[in-house]
Scaffold this motif. Structure first.
Motif, PDB file in Angstrom:
ATOM      1  N   PHE A 336     -10.930  12.021  -5.142  1.00  0.00           N
ATOM      2  CA  PHE A 336     -10.010  12.026  -6.207  1.00  0.00           C
ATOM      3  C   PHE A 336     -10.495  12.689  -7.390  1.00  0.00           C
ATOM      4  O   PHE A 336     -10.436  13.719  -7.598  1.00  0.00           O
ATOM      5  CB  PHE A 336      -9.347  10.705  -6.067  1.00  0.00           C
ATOM      6  N   SER A 337     -12.298  11.875  -7.722  1.00  0.00           N
ATOM      7  CA  SER A 337     -12.701  12.150  -8.730  1.00  0.00           C
ATOM      8  C   SER A 337     -13.388  13.658  -9.237  1.00  0.00           C
ATOM      9  O   SER A 337     -12.803  14.330  -9.991  1.00  0.00           O
ATOM     10  CB  SER A 337     -13.912  11.550  -9.283  1.00  0.00           C
ATOM     11  N   SER A 389      -4.422   4.094  -3.564  1.00  0.00           N
ATOM     12  CA  SER A 389      -3.373   4.817  -2.505  1.00  0.00           C
ATOM     13  C   SER A 389      -3.198   6.952  -3.565  1.00  0.00           C
ATOM     14  O   SER A 389      -3.610   6.323  -5.194  1.00  0.00           O
ATOM     15  CB  SER A 389      -1.524   4.714  -2.314  1.00  0.00           C
ATOM     16  N   ILE A 390      -3.285   7.499  -3.192  1.00  0.00           N
ATOM     17  CA  ILE A 390      -2.440   9.024  -3.649  1.00  0.00           C
ATOM     18  C   ILE A 390      -1.351   8.994  -3.700  1.00  0.00           C
ATOM     19  O   ILE A 390      -0.995   8.955  -2.312  1.00  0.00           O
ATOM     20  CB  ILE A 390      -3.933   9.540  -3.442  1.00  0.00           C
ATOM     21  N   SER A 391      -0.489   9.853  -4.800  1.00  0.00           N
ATOM     22  CA  SER A 391       0.484  10.804  -4.404  1.00  0.00           C
ATOM     23  C   SER A 391       0.817  11.709  -3.529  1.00  0.00           C
ATOM     24  O   SER A 391       0.295  12.382  -3.746  1.00  0.00           O
ATOM     25  CB  SER A 391       1.660   9.815  -5.382  1.00  0.00           C
ATOM     26  N   ILE A 407      -0.967  15.249  -8.654  1.00  0.00           N
ATOM     27  CA  ILE A 407      -1.405  14.490  -7.965  1.00  0.00           C
ATOM     28  C   ILE A 407      -1.342  13.349  -8.719  1.00  0.00           C
ATOM     29  O   ILE A 407      -2.506  13.433  -8.755  1.00  0.00           O
ATOM     30  CB  ILE A 407      -2.850  14.722  -6.611  1.00  0.00           C
ATOM     31  N   LEU A 408      -1.285  12.401  -8.176  1.00  0.00           N
ATOM     32  CA  LEU A 408      -1.188  10.363  -9.048  1.00  0.00           C
ATOM     33  C   LEU A 408      -2.677   9.905  -8.195  1.00  0.00           C
ATOM     34  O   LEU A 408      -1.759  10.557  -6.797  1.00  0.00           O
ATOM     35  CB  LEU A 408      -0.277   9.933  -9.224  1.00  0.00           C
ATOM     36  N   TYR A 409      -3.050   8.811  -8.771  1.00  0.00           N
ATOM     37  CA  TYR A 409      -3.894   7.797  -8.062  1.00  0.00           C
ATOM     38  C   TYR A 409      -3.895   6.219  -8.933  1.00  0.00           C
ATOM     39  O   TYR A 409      -3.966   6.892  -9.911  1.00  0.00           O
ATOM     40  CB  TYR A 409      -5.724   8.559  -8.292  1.00  0.00           C
TER      41      TYR A 409
END
Length: 480
Positions: A336-337, A389-391, A407-409
């Motif tokens: 993600f980062s 988790s990731i949306s 996209i959210l984390y």
């Protein structure tokens, strides 16, 4: 409860956006008598008198009335008690400014100019344009700027003096523990549920052909001005910068750090009177005119044409968001980062691993955000997510009405709870520092008040918050 120190200075900085430095007769200044005389107060004339004296500096009743009028203009409900707080703030300001003069604490003239220009832009926008503001003030903006400048300068000096008082303060872990232990257990603060949330933002972007329509509109306006039409009039009619359009596009004086790089490059390249070509920034298409250069500052006005996002561009953002989501979740080829750093269009979060910062505590760069402070849709989404988790990509509408895909984390979540050292040390450290700062400033004021001649008009002696200011000074101060 907050003590005297920080609250009273912050209050005067809020209420005095339009505070004018009313002129008094020079004889009255020297004698400091409360003789009545008619002086202007905003757009009207009121009977003036001296409401208080700090050292050898008078505070006029019209000063208080002007600040109170601005308090009402900002949409607040009438409250005569506010005048007591206004006077307390002005007393504070005078006391700090007088000590600043003794300690040789000053502010630069260009800082004052920038502050004056910023305040006037805010007032112009709030009034609905320069003409309406001048009608309210009963004078031109130029005249009013000259009047408020001395008082704004004094406010800035007072603020700098307060910072000087507390600049060497710090808190140790032991200070934090001591502060925490002194709080009665039944009075410990409660914290709402907090989360750490990351985001990857995909902004809809127009293609070259879609953009060209807006560039052409800006160029058309530029040519009309070059043929003789008035810049200010066209800015008021067509510019889509809500902050400057009512003022004819005027942005006041600014330095090289004020604007985005494309704007700065054009503003500092031109001579006074020259008009730039049309250029593009993240906000849209602009062109500007330099009004005046003053050292490393430039006074400009501009017109902005902001493109409107199309459904096609929104669909393109969705396709890109879905592709990046698959890379992270399905193929697990990127974390993600890293994805945020490479692909996110939000410059405020992409260089922070995509993590959002608490907007109410940006100074400490904390990523812990109460869920009630999140965008409602973001809060609703993360409430259904598991930690780590990731949306899936979804469309979100910002406060400015613009749509983006995100996209959210969810990095972490902390349930609502009473404060404790283990979970809340950073917050308790902030609270301990604020408490220490307030005590230091309060002690400073207590000492200075006793050493300074202060006289308050009978009208305000019933104000509870001014009781300490009415305490007679020491014999030495009286002798002065």
């Amino acid at each position: 409860m907050r003590k005297l120190g920080i609250f009273i200075l912050s209050f005067v900085l809020i209420i005095s956006v339009a505070h004018a430095q009313t002129k008094v007769d020079s004889t009255a200044k020297k004698t400091a008598k409360a003789d009545s005389t008619v002086v202007p107060s905003g757009p009207k004339h009121t009977l003036d008198k001296i409401a208080a004296i700090v050292g050898n500096a008078p505070i006029l009743q019209s000063d208080i009335e002007l600040s109170y009028a601005q308090f009402l203009v900002q949409g607040n409900q009438p409250d005569p008690g506010v005048k007591c707080r206004i006077l307390q703030s002005l007393l504070t300001q005078k006391l700090l400014a007088q000590q600043a003069a003794i300690d040789s604490i000053e502010v630069k003239e260009d800082e004052v100019d920038n502050n004056v220009d910023r305040r006037m832009r805010e007032m112009t926008q709030r009034a609905g344009g320069q003409e309406k503001l001048e009608a309210f003030l009963g004078k031109s903006v130029i005249q009013y700027k000259d009047e408020i400048r001395p008082d704004l300068k004094e406010q800035m000096v007072a603020q700098k003096m307060q910072q000087h008082i507390t600049e060497k303060l710090n808190v140790t872990p032991q200070d934090v523990k001591t502060y925490y232990d002194k709080i009665p257990k039944d009075s410990l603060p409660s914290f709402n549920k907090e989360v750490e949330v990351g985001e990857i933002v995909f902004q809809p972007k127009l293609n070259k052909e879609e953009k060209e329509l807006y560039r052409e509109k800006a160029e058309e306006l530029r040519q009309r001005i070059k043929k003789g039409e008035d810049f200010g009039t066209l800015a008021r009619l067509y510019s889509q910068d809500p902050g400057s359009a009512p003022d004819g596009g005027d942005l006041g004086f600014a330095d090289r750090t004020t604007f985005v790089k494309e704007f700065t490059a054009n503003a500092f390249r031109l001579k006074a009177g020259e008009i730039s070509p049309v250029f593009e920034t993240d906000f849209g298409f602009h062109f500007l005119q330099v009004i005046e250069r003053r050292g490393e500052q430039v006074h400009v006005r501009h017109i902005l044409i902001a493109p409107v996002i199309t459904q096609a561009s929104l669909e393109r953002a969705k396709v890109k968001a879905d592709s990046i989501y698959n890379l992270m979740v399905t193929n697990k080829k990127i974390d993600f980062s890293s994805a945020a750093a490479y692909y996110s269009d939000n410059k405020d979060t992409k260089y922070n691993g995509g993590m959002m910062l608490n907007a109410e505590n940006v100074q400490n760069r904390t990523t812990f955000i109460p869920t009630d402070k999140l965008d409602p849709k973001v809060a609703l989404t993360v409430d259904t997510m598991k930690i780590g988790s990731i949306s899936k990509p979804d469309v979100f509408t910002g406060a400015d009405g613009k749509k983006t895909y995100k996209i959210l984390y969810l990095k972490s979540a902390t349930n609502a709870h009473k404060a404790n050292l283990e979970q809340d040390f950073p917050k308790l450290k902030d609270m301990a520092y604020e408490d220490k700062t307030n005590r230091a400033v309060t002690q400073w004021f207590e000492k200075r008040r006793k050493e300074t001649f202060i006289k308050i008009d009978q009208q305000y002696q019933s104000c509870d918050i001014l009781k300490k200011w009415i305490t007679p000074p020491t014999t030495t101060a009286q002798a002065k």
